[in-house]
Design an enzyme around this catalytic site. Sequence first.
Site, PDB file in Angstrom:
ATOM      1  N   SER A 131       0.847  -1.195   0.000  1.00 39.24           N
ATOM      2  CA  SER A 131       0.000   0.000   0.000  1.00 39.24           C
ATOM      3  C   SER A 131       0.875   1.234   0.000  1.00 39.24           C
ATOM      4  CB  SER A 131      -0.892   0.006   1.251  1.00 39.24           C
ATOM      5  OG  SER A 131      -1.549   1.246   1.399  1.00 39.24           O
ATOM      6  N   TYR A 144      -1.897  -0.989  10.164  1.00 40.83           N
ATOM      7  CA  TYR A 144      -2.076  -1.237   8.735  1.00 40.83           C
ATOM      8  C   TYR A 144      -0.835  -0.794   7.963  1.00 40.83           C
ATOM      9  CZ  TYR A 144      -3.895  -1.068   3.993  1.00 40.83           C
ATOM     10  OH  TYR A 144      -4.070  -1.252   2.646  1.00 40.83           O
TER      11      TYR A 144
END
Length: 247
Positions: A131, A144
């Site tokens: 990401s 995350y």
Amino acid sequence: MELSNRTVLIVGGTSGIGLGLARRLAAAGSTVVVGGRSTERVTDLPTVRVDVTDAESVLHARDEVLERFPDLDVVVTMSGVLLTEDLRDPAHFATTQVTFDTNVLGTVRVVDAFTPHLVARGAGTFVTVSSGIGFLPFPLMASYGASKAAVHAYSEALRAQLAGTGVGVVELVPPAVATTPEQSTLNPAALPLDDYLDEVLDLLATDPTPDEILVQGVLMHRWAERDGTYAELVARRSQALASLPGR
């Protein structure tokens, strides 16, 4: 990377980017199998039920897929969770555990399950998914971002260790992508899913395929440290912490 005539498994492909990618690859002429916990969502593609947090589930899914599709040559590890957390509250640790078990260990479980098959074939591709937040943290989603940074580092090491086997490793690095109209409303800066997939398919089809699939919208994240914008952008993103209780 050839996008037609491939046999592809997308683990975590029952919704969002994964399902969009599955349908695009199928439309390009590949056989695509979608794996996940909610396979009932998908009626237009072959499916296999798999929970990446359960090692036995991953191995069972591997055996089922290879029995049905012995020519499997692309494995995409798409499963992930994205959760907010308050690091001042020790109770956040449960979020950290869930996040790492799914995003990091889930990736490793899938890769480990299929590595012997792809190496024995002498050809194939793993596609991992990190990401932009793995390169430019969003402090509201600390675990995350850390998990996706781990996926990036693991992908780099995996590529090095598989060098010479014929098995490649491609890392997909998404920015914020709106997979529903509601997400577009909540985050107007998020890329529409179809626009994102257009760029991804173009980059995947490049010869040679880049090690990292970086669409235009993620470049500011990927290269923030190099470009000297890192501190400013993290400070800007930290404003979201005001949404936590008591802040």
